[in-house]
Design a protein around this motif. Structure first.
Motif, PDB file in Angstrom:
ATOM      1  N   ASN A 196       0.815  -1.220   0.000  1.00 15.07           N
ATOM      2  CA  ASN A 196       0.000   0.000   0.000  1.00 15.07           C
ATOM      3  C   ASN A 196       0.850   1.272   0.000  1.00 15.07           C
ATOM      4  O   ASN A 196       0.318   2.379   0.109  1.00 15.07           O
ATOM      5  CB  ASN A 196      -0.932   0.011   1.215  1.00 15.07           C
ATOM      6  CG  ASN A 196      -1.897  -1.156   1.201  1.00 15.07           C
ATOM      7  OD1 ASN A 196      -2.401  -1.535   0.137  1.00 15.07           O
ATOM      8  ND2 ASN A 196      -2.157  -1.734   2.368  1.00 15.07           N
ATOM      9  N   GLY A 197       2.165   1.113  -0.113  1.00 11.81           N
ATOM     10  CA  GLY A 197       3.051   2.263  -0.144  1.00 11.81           C
ATOM     11  C   GLY A 197       3.403   2.833   1.219  1.00 11.81           C
ATOM     12  O   GLY A 197       4.034   3.885   1.312  1.00 11.81           O
ATOM     13  N   ALA A 198       2.999   2.147   2.302  1.00 10.73           N
ATOM     14  CA  ALA A 198       3.285   2.635   3.651  1.00 10.73           C
ATOM     15  C   ALA A 198       4.693   2.245   4.076  1.00 10.73           C
ATOM     16  O   ALA A 198       5.167   1.140   3.782  1.00 10.73           O
ATOM     17  CB  ALA A 198       2.270   2.071   4.645  1.00 10.73           C
ATOM     18  N   LYS A 199       5.373   3.160   4.759  1.00 10.12           N
ATOM     19  CA  LYS A 199       6.729   2.902   5.260  1.00 10.12           C
ATOM     20  C   LYS A 199       6.654   1.808   6.332  1.00 10.12           C
ATOM     21  O   LYS A 199       5.885   1.924   7.290  1.00 10.12           O
ATOM     22  CB  LYS A 199       7.309   4.195   5.828  1.00 10.12           C
ATOM     23  CG  LYS A 199       8.793   4.156   6.093  1.00 10.12           C
ATOM     24  CD  LYS A 199       9.371   5.548   6.251  1.00 10.12           C
ATOM     25  CE  LYS A 199       8.635   6.357   7.294  1.00 10.12           C
ATOM     26  NZ  LYS A 199       9.252   7.687   7.516  1.00 10.12           N
ATOM     27  N   THR A 200       7.448   0.749   6.166  1.00 11.56           N
ATOM     28  CA  THR A 200       7.325  -0.455   6.996  1.00 11.56           C
ATOM     29  C   THR A 200       8.678  -0.898   7.516  1.00 11.56           C
ATOM     30  O   THR A 200       9.702  -0.743   6.835  1.00 11.56           O
ATOM     31  CB  THR A 200       6.681  -1.600   6.178  1.00 11.56           C
ATOM     32  OG1 THR A 200       5.428  -1.155   5.659  1.00 11.56           O
ATOM     33  CG2 THR A 200       6.466  -2.837   7.037  1.00 11.56           C
ATOM     34  N   MET A 201       8.682  -1.433   8.741  1.00 10.04           N
ATOM     35  CA  MET A 201       9.903  -1.987   9.329  1.00 10.04           C
ATOM     36  C   MET A 201       9.526  -3.202  10.162  1.00 10.04           C
ATOM     37  O   MET A 201       8.424  -3.271  10.708  1.00 10.04           O
ATOM     38  CB  MET A 201      10.617  -0.948  10.203  1.00 10.04           C
ATOM     39  CG  MET A 201      12.019  -1.359  10.671  1.00 10.04           C
ATOM     40  SD  MET A 201      12.835  -0.097  11.714  1.00 10.04           S
ATOM     41  CE  MET A 201      13.091   1.216  10.521  1.00 10.04           C
ATOM     42  N   GLU A 202      10.447  -4.155  10.230  1.00  4.70           N
ATOM     43  CA  GLU A 202      10.223  -5.347  11.044  1.00  4.70           C
ATOM     44  C   GLU A 202      11.077  -5.271  12.300  1.00  4.70           C
ATOM     45  O   GLU A 202      12.230  -4.839  12.252  1.00  4.70           O
ATOM     46  CB  GLU A 202      10.559  -6.615  10.251  1.00  4.70           C
ATOM     47  CG  GLU A 202       9.630  -6.849   9.074  1.00  4.70           C
ATOM     48  CD  GLU A 202       9.946  -8.130   8.330  1.00  4.70           C
ATOM     49  OE1 GLU A 202      10.991  -8.755   8.638  1.00  4.70           O
ATOM     50  OE2 GLU A 202       9.169  -8.511   7.441  1.00  4.70           O
ATOM     51  N   VAL A 217       5.544  -3.524  11.298  1.00  6.21           N
ATOM     52  CA  VAL A 217       4.850  -2.276  11.610  1.00  6.21           C
ATOM     53  C   VAL A 217       4.875  -1.355  10.398  1.00  6.21           C
ATOM     54  O   VAL A 217       5.947  -1.063   9.851  1.00  6.21           O
ATOM     55  CB  VAL A 217       5.510  -1.567  12.816  1.00  6.21           C
ATOM     56  CG1 VAL A 217       4.761  -0.278  13.144  1.00  6.21           C
ATOM     57  CG2 VAL A 217       5.542  -2.485  14.032  1.00  6.21           C
ATOM     58  N   SER A 218       3.681  -0.893   9.980  1.00 10.03           N
ATOM     59  CA  SER A 218       3.555   0.075   8.895  1.00 10.03           C
ATOM     60  C   SER A 218       3.068   1.398   9.465  1.00 10.03           C
ATOM     61  O   SER A 218       2.122   1.422  10.274  1.00 10.03           O
ATOM     62  CB  SER A 218       2.582  -0.436   7.825  1.00 10.03           C
ATOM     63  OG  SER A 218       3.038  -1.652   7.272  1.00 10.03           O
ATOM     64  N   LEU A 219       3.696   2.502   9.043  1.00  4.48           N
ATOM     65  CA  LEU A 219       3.411   3.818   9.604  1.00  4.48           C
ATOM     66  C   LEU A 219       2.444   4.617   8.743  1.00  4.48           C
ATOM     67  O   LEU A 219       2.314   4.386   7.533  1.00  4.48           O
ATOM     68  CB  LEU A 219       4.706   4.624   9.737  1.00  4.48           C
ATOM     69  CG  LEU A 219       5.794   4.099  10.674  1.00  4.48           C
ATOM     70  CD1 LEU A 219       6.949   5.087  10.707  1.00  4.48           C
ATOM     71  CD2 LEU A 219       5.267   3.856  12.079  1.00  4.48           C
ATOM     72  N   LYS A 220       1.785   5.578   9.382  1.00  3.79           N
ATOM     73  CA  LYS A 220       1.046   6.599   8.650  1.00  3.79           C
ATOM     74  C   LYS A 220       2.061   7.597   8.076  1.00  3.79           C
ATOM     75  O   LYS A 220       3.257   7.528   8.373  1.00  3.79           O
ATOM     76  CB  LYS A 220       0.065   7.292   9.585  1.00  3.79           C
ATOM     77  CG  LYS A 220      -1.045   6.357  10.084  1.00  3.79           C
ATOM     78  CD  LYS A 220      -1.989   7.073  11.030  1.00  3.79           C
ATOM     79  CE  LYS A 220      -3.077   6.122  11.517  1.00  3.79           C
ATOM     80  NZ  LYS A 220      -3.991   6.770  12.498  1.00  3.79           N
ATOM     81  N   ASP A 221       1.584   8.554   7.295  1.00  3.21           N
ATOM     82  CA  ASP A 221       2.479   9.451   6.551  1.00  3.21           C
ATOM     83  C   ASP A 221       3.496  10.167   7.427  1.00  3.21           C
ATOM     84  O   ASP A 221       4.665  10.266   7.084  1.00  3.21           O
ATOM     85  CB  ASP A 221       1.646  10.477   5.779  1.00  3.21           C
ATOM     86  CG  ASP A 221       0.889   9.824   4.627  1.00  3.21           C
ATOM     87  OD1 ASP A 221       1.299   8.729   4.223  1.00  3.21           O
ATOM     88  OD2 ASP A 221      -0.109  10.406   4.157  1.00  3.21           O
ATOM     89  N   GLU A 222       3.065  10.668   8.576  1.00  7.22           N
ATOM     90  CA  GLU A 222       3.959  11.443   9.435  1.00  7.22           C
ATOM     91  C   GLU A 222       4.486  10.633  10.622  1.00  7.22           C
ATOM     92  O   GLU A 222       5.055  11.193  11.554  1.00  7.22           O
ATOM     93  CB  GLU A 222       3.237  12.693   9.948  1.00  7.22           C
ATOM     94  CG  GLU A 222       2.729  13.622   8.857  1.00  7.22           C
ATOM     95  CD  GLU A 222       3.852  14.139   7.970  1.00  7.22           C
ATOM     96  OE1 GLU A 222       4.939  14.423   8.521  1.00  7.22           O
ATOM     97  OE2 GLU A 222       3.646  14.253   6.753  1.00  7.22           O
TER      98      GLU A 222
END
Length: 787
Positions: free
Chosen positions: A88-94, A133-138
C-alpha cells in the motif's frame, strides 16, 4: 513463593503497586510494575485475562525498567537500510521483540494502531517473535519502538532484502494458485467421472466427458508445470528425478484422454491425474513451509550488538545503532548493558558476564586495558571502550559466520527416498520399454501403447514420493504440538543413527544459576544475620549477591537496615556499617567488626532429572560425553553426580575447541544452550537447544526443546528410530504394490482405466501406515505430551 503477575517469575523481593491501591498482588521488580501500570493506563488490562487462558510457549523474563529514545530509527541512513514500502506504499519496518510468550502478547501488539497514532498497521508473527509495523504518513519508528519498550517488549529492528522477499512472496502466491486450481478441478472432475462410471446414457456421458477435459486443461498445462520443469532440468543434467515418470504419466494420460474424447470413447483418466497433481503439490507446499527458517544469519546480529549505544562525539555522547559503529570509536556501556563490539577498556573497571562466549558461570573482573567482546554483559559499573572489531570481524561475528557455513553444509544430505527412487525410476523406464517393444514387434501397436501406458500409470511413484515426507511431516507436526520443534525432516533420519552425545554443562545439565551450596553460622551477630546479608547485597547485581539475597529471603529476611559507608569492591565483595558495627562479605565469608561470623560456598546445582536422563540414554546404547568451559574440578564434580565417566569429561573448552571436537566425531548429537555452543551446534551431525537457550543457539540448532534440561533427549532418539521404521515400512509397502502392478500390467490383467482407479490405493496404504505408526512411537506422544 508467589509469582509475578506480569512475567510469572518467582518473587524474591516483592514490589507493590503504589499507583493502584486495588492492586494487592506483588511484582518481582520495578520494571514489571511499570509495564503493568502502562498497560492498564492504556485500557489494555484484558491482556492479563487472555494470558491466564493461553498456553505459554516461551519463557518470559522480567521487564527491564529502562528508558530509551530510539532516535537512531529515524536517521535517514538507517531507514534506507532497514525500512521498505509495503504493497500500500506505507513505510514499513520489522522488529524482533523480546518477551513474546503467549497469545495475550499477540493481542496486545496488534492493538498498537488503536492507541498509537503513528501506526497504520501492526502484525505479529509469533513463531518468529517478529512484528511488522507500517506507519502513517507522518509516523516515526522511534515512537513505535518506545511504545513497544514501555509495554515490556524490547524491539530490535531487522534488516530485510526486499527484492528476495518480494520474489519469495510471488512464488508462494503462484504455488497457492496452482494448488487451488488443481483442487477445484479435481473435485469437479470427480463428480462428472462418478456419473460416467455409474452408467450415464450416451448423450450425457459425452457431455460429462467434455467437461472433464475442459477442467483438466488448466491443471495439466498450468498447475503441473513444476513437475515438467523439474523433469526437464533433470533430463538436461542427465540425472534421474522422481518427477520424470510423474510428468510422463501426466502427458501420456492427457494424450490418451484427448484421443479417446475425439474418438467418442467416454473413458479417460483426468480424475486420477488431477487428483495426483493436487495431492503432490499440496504435500510439497506444506513440506516447504515446515522447512522454512525463522530468521536469517544477518538478523542475528542484534543478539550480540545490542539495541543502541552511546558514542562519544566531541565532549558528549549521542545515541546510535551499533550497525554504524566503526573501529576507533569511543563508546559508553552502562550497567547491565550488552557490549556491542570487540574492544579495549580505556576507563573504569567492572564485572563482565562472558558466559555467552565461554560458558563460564562466574563473572570476570576487568579494568583499563582489558579486552572485552561483543555480546558479553557489563554487570557492575559504567565503562568506556575503544572499539577495535565490529560485526563479522568480532569474535562472535566469526562464530555466526561459521554457523551460516554449517547450514550450507547440512543442505547436501541425500534423502533415503531419493536413493531408492533413482533405481526405481530407471527400472520403470526399462520395463516400459521392454513391454512396448515386445508387443510392438508382434504387430500389436494398440496393445503395446495401452499396456505401456498402464504400466506408467499404475507404477506412478506418488506412493514412493509420499512414503518418506508424509511420515516425517507427521512426526514433525506431532512433535511441535508437544513442544519439540524439529526444523526439517532430514533431522529425524540423522537422529536415528546418532552414536555419541555431547552435553554442555552450564544451563543444560545444571540450572545455570549459582546457588548456596553450604552455609554455616559461626557466631550470632548483633542483628539477625540474614537481615544483614539482605541489607548489604540489596543493590548489588553480582551473581553471588543475587544468590545470597535469595537465600536470605528464603530464611525470613524482611527488614532492610540503612547502610552507612557502603562499598562494593570489584571482584572482592561488599562492606558497610549498621549502627557503628562494620560488616563485610567477601571470599565466601561474612564478617562483623573484623570477626568471621559465617561462611558459605556456591555451586551451580545439577538438574533434578539429569542423572536419570543420562541413564536412559546409556540404555539406548549411546556414549555420553560432557563438554564445558568451566574449570576441570567443577566439570568433573558435575559429571560424577550426573553419572558420566571421568574420561568422557572435557573442561576449559572454548567455542573453537568445541567445534574441533565435534568435527572429529561422526554421528554425534550436541546439546547446548549458549552462544559458546552455537558454532558446535551448527556443525554437529544433529544438534539440540534446550529451553532458555540464547536465540543464536536456537538458530544454529536442528531441534529446540521447550522444556529445560535433557529429559526429552531420550524420547527424541526413540521417536526418530521408530519414525524411520515407519518410513522403511512405507517404502516396502509401496514397492510391493508396484511389483504386483508391474506383473498385472505385463499380463494385461488391468487396463489403463483400472490402473487409474487403483493407482491411489498405494497412496492410501502409505497414509494408513503412517497414521497407525508404531506402538513405541505412539507412546511418546501419549496424552499430548512426551512421556
Amino acid at each position: 513463593m508467589s509469582l509475578c503477575i506480569h512475567c510469572d517469575e518467582t518473587i524474591l523481593i516483592p514490589v507493590f503497586n503504589d499507583l493502584d491501591s486495588n492492586q494487592t498482588e506483588p511484582f518481582c521488580c520495578q520494571g514489571c510494575m511499570t509495564v503493568f501500570n502502562v498497560i492498564n493506563y492504556k485500557g489494555l488490562e484484558k491482556y492479563y485475562e487472555i494470558k491466564k487462558q493461553s498456553a505459554i510457549f516461551k519463557r518470559r523474563s522480567p521487564a527491564e525498567n529502562k528508558f530509551q529514545q530510539f532516535s537512531y530509527l529515524d536517521n535517514l541512513d538507517f531507514l534506507d537500510e532497514y525500512s521498505y514500502e509495503n504493497l500500500n506504499g506505507a513505510k514499513t519496518m520489522e522488529f524482533y521483540l523480546e518477551g513474546i510468550h503467549c497469545l495475550a502478547c499477540l493481542w496486545l501488539i496488534e492493538k498498537l494502531p488503536e492507541y498509537l497514532n503513528d501506526v497504520e498497521q501492526c502484525r505479529l508473527d509469533m513463531q518468529r517473535s517478529v512484528a511488522t509495523v507500517s506507519l502513517k504518513d507522518e509516523g516515526l519508528f522511534s515512537s513505535v519502538a518506545r511504545e513497544l519498550n514501555n509495554l515490556g517488549y524490547r524491539p530490535h529492528p531487522l534488516k530485510r532484502n526486499q527484492s528476495s522477499h518480494d520474489l519469495k512472496n510471488r512464488e508462494e502466491r503462484k504455488m497457492l494458485l496452482k494448488i487451488g486450481i488443481a483442487g477445484a478441478a479435481a473435485g469437479n472432475i470427480m463428480l462428472y467421472a462418478i456419473s460416467i462410471y455409474a452408467g450415464a446414457d450416451e448423450r450425457y456421458a459425452h457431455f460429462f466427458n467434455l467437461m472433464t477435459v475442459l477442467f483438466a486443461l488448466p491443471v495439466l498445462f498450468y498447475s503441473a508445470t513444476p513437475f515438467y520443469k523439474s523433469a526437464w532440468n533433470a533430463l538436461k543434467n542427465r540425472t534421474l528425478s522422481i518427477d520424470i515418470p510423474i510428468s510422463l504419466a501426466l502427458l501420456l494420460g492427457a494424450a490418451f484422454g484427448f484421443y479417446n474424447h475425439i474418438m467418442g470413447i467416454n473413458e479417460n483418466f483426468f480424475d486420477s491425474l488431477t487428483a495426483l497433481v493436487f495431492l503432490l503439490l499440496l504435500s510439497r507446499y506444506f513440506l516447504s513451509k515446515i522447512q522454512e527458517e525463522g530468521l536469517t544469519a544477518n538478523d542475528l546480529n542484534f543478539f550480540y550488538e545490542g539495541n543502541s549505544v552511546l558514542k562519544k562525539v566531541d565532549d558528549e555522547f549521542i545515541e546510535i545503532h551499533p550497525q554504524f559503529l566503526k573501529a576507533g570509536d569511543i563508546i559508553k556501556v552502562s550497567t547491565n548493558e550488552m557490549i556491542p563490539a570487540d574492544g579495549v577498556i580505556i576507563e573504569g573497571e567492572t564485572l563482565i558476564n562472558n558466559s555467552l562466549l565461554t560458558g563460564e558461570s562466574r563473572p570476570e573482573n576487568v579494568g583499563i586495558d582489558s579486552q572485552v567482546f561483543s555480546g558479553t554483559i557489563n554487570l557492575s559499573n559504567s565503562i568506556l571502550i575503544k572499539v577495535e572489531k565490529i560485526k563479522e570481524d568480532s569474535r562472535i561475528g566469526k562464530i555466526l559466520k561459521q554457523i551460516e557455513n554449517g547450514w550450507i553444509q547440512k543442505s547436501h544430505i541425500v534423502d533415503l527416498t531419493n536413493k531408492i527412487s533413482k533405481y526405481f525410476i530407471a527400472g520403470v523406464f526399462l520395463l516400459t520399454a521392454i513391454l512396448f517393444i515386445t508387443f510392438y514387434s508382434q504387430g500389436k501397436t494398440k496393445i503395446a501403447l495401452e499396456r505401456a501406458f498402464t504400466l506408467l500409470i499404475v507404477t506412478c511413484p506418488c506412493a514412493l514420493a509420499l512414503a518418506t515426507p508424509l511420515t516425517l511431516t507427521r512426526t514433525l507436526s506431532r512433535a511441535s504440538r508437544i513442544g519439540v520443534i524439529i526444523k526439517n525432516n532430514e533431522v529425524i533420519e540423522k537422529l536415528s543413527s546418532v552414536e555419541t552425545i555431547f552435553l554442555d554443562k552450564t544451563g543444560t545439565l545444571t540450572y545455570g544459576v549459582l546457588k548456596i551450596d553450604h552455609f554455616k553460622i559461626l557466631k550470632n551477630p548483633h542483628y539477625p544475620l540474614f537481615e544483614i546479608i539482605n541489607s548489604l547485597e540489596i543493590y548489588s547485581a553480582h551473581p553471588v549477591a543475587l544468590s545470597l539475597k535469595e537465600y536470605a529471603i528464603e530464611h525470613g529476611a524482611k527488614i532492610i537496615h540503612p547502610i552507612n559507608n557502603y562499598k562494593e569492591l570489584m571482584g572482592t565483595g561488599v562492606s558497610g556499617e549498621i549502627d557503628n558495627h562494620f560488616y563485610e562479605i567477601k571470599n565466601g565469608k561474612i564478617f562483623e567488626d573484623q570477626i568471621c561470623i559465617a561462611e558459605f560456598s556456591l555451586e551451580d546445582h545439577i538438574r533434578h532429572d539429569s542423572k536419570a536422563s543420562i541413564a536412559r540414554l546409556k540404555s539406548l546404547g549411546l556414549t555420553i560425553k560432557m563438554i564445558s568451559g568451566d574449570q576441570r574440578s567443577i566439570a568433573e564434580s558435575v559429571a560424577k553426580e550426573a553419572g558420566i565417566e571421568k574420561e568422557n569429561v572435557f573442561s576449559e573448552v572454548n567455542p573453537e575447541s568445541k567445534l574441533s571436537m565435534i568435527e572429529k566425531n561422526p554421528h554425534v548429537l550436541m546439546v547446548g544452550d549458549g552462544a559458546n555452543d552455537a558454532m558446535a551446534l551448527s556443525r554437529s551431525y544433529v544438534s539440540v537447544a534446550v529451553l532458555g537457550s540464547l536465540d543464536i543457539s536456537l538458530k544454529a540448532s536442528d531441534i529446540y526443546l521447550t522444556t529445560p534440561g535433557i529429559s526429552h533427549v531420550a524420547n527424541l532418539i526413540t521417536i526418530s528410530r521408530e519414525t524411520m521404521i515407519v518410513v522403511k515400512r512405507n517404502l516396502i509397502l509401496s514397492l510391493i504394490y508396484n511389483s504386483f502392478s508391474v506383473y498385472a500390467a505385463f499380463t494385461g490383467v488391468i487396463s489403463p482405466l483400472v490402473a487409474a482407479i487403483i493407482m491411489p490405493i498405494s497412496s492410501l496404504t502409505v497414509l494408513a501406515s503412517t497414521l497407525i505408526g508404531t506402538k513405541k512411537l505412539n507412546a511418546q506422544f501419549k496424552n499430548g505430551k512426551v512421556i
